[in-house]
Design a protein around this motif. Structure first.
Motif: not given
Length: 159
Positions: A5-11, A67-75, A99-110
């Motif tokens: 999970v790649c996200a903008v901002g700190k918790i 985001i790794p190049e091989r990753s499947f990206v869900i924004a 066979g997609k074993s690397d998945i990246t979820f992306v959450i943007g900022g405001s």
């Protein structure tokens, strides 16, 4: 399998940190989970559309670097496809079977996501047409990922 999970901002809020930690523990038996935060850009009140675009581009570049190049990206995007929990589970299972074993979820900022991220995404996913704070969205996302694994494993879950 790696979920990121790649996200903008700190918790900052303790209760969000505790919820994320709890779901991280629960997900441990199903996958390797990586939580990545990138710095957010301050946006001044009344910023022009050009200034907002510059913020989106800077935050987008930071996210893209994680985001790794091989990753499947869900924004996560308001204009994305809406799914119920069983549909999300079915889609995740399909990705794993393909066979997609690397998945990246992306959450943007405001302000959302940069155009570059929209182009990079393999899937745009919407949880609602409503806007949620990105800190809360991380908790909601992890809960739904956990629920997907439970559904796919035939384990009980709240309906």
């Amino acid at each position: 399998m790696t979920l990121r999970v790649c996200a903008v901002g700190k918790i900052k809020e303790k209760f969000f940190k505790e919820a994320l930690s709890e779901y991280g523990k629960r997900l441990f038996k199903y996958c390797k989970l990586e939580m990545i935060e990138v710095a957010d850009e301050k946006t001044r009140e009344g910023a022009s559309s050009l200034e907002e675009q510059m913020v989106l581009d800077k935050e987008g570049k930071r996210l893209m670097e994680k985001i790794p190049e091989r990753s499947f990206v869900i924004a996560l995007a308001i204009k994305g496809k809406e799914m119920d929990s069983p549909e999300l589970a079915k889609n995740m299972e399909k990705l794993f079977l393909e066979g997609k074993s690397d998945i990246t979820f992306v959450i943007g900022g405001s302000l959302g996501l940069s155009e570059e991220l929209y182009q990079r995404a393999d899937l745009l996913l919407s949880f609602s047409r409503m806007t949620f704070p990105h800190q809360l969205m991380r908790v909601i996302l992890l809960e739904q990922i956990y629920r997907s694994f439970r559904i796919n494993s035939g384990e009980p879950y709240h309906k």
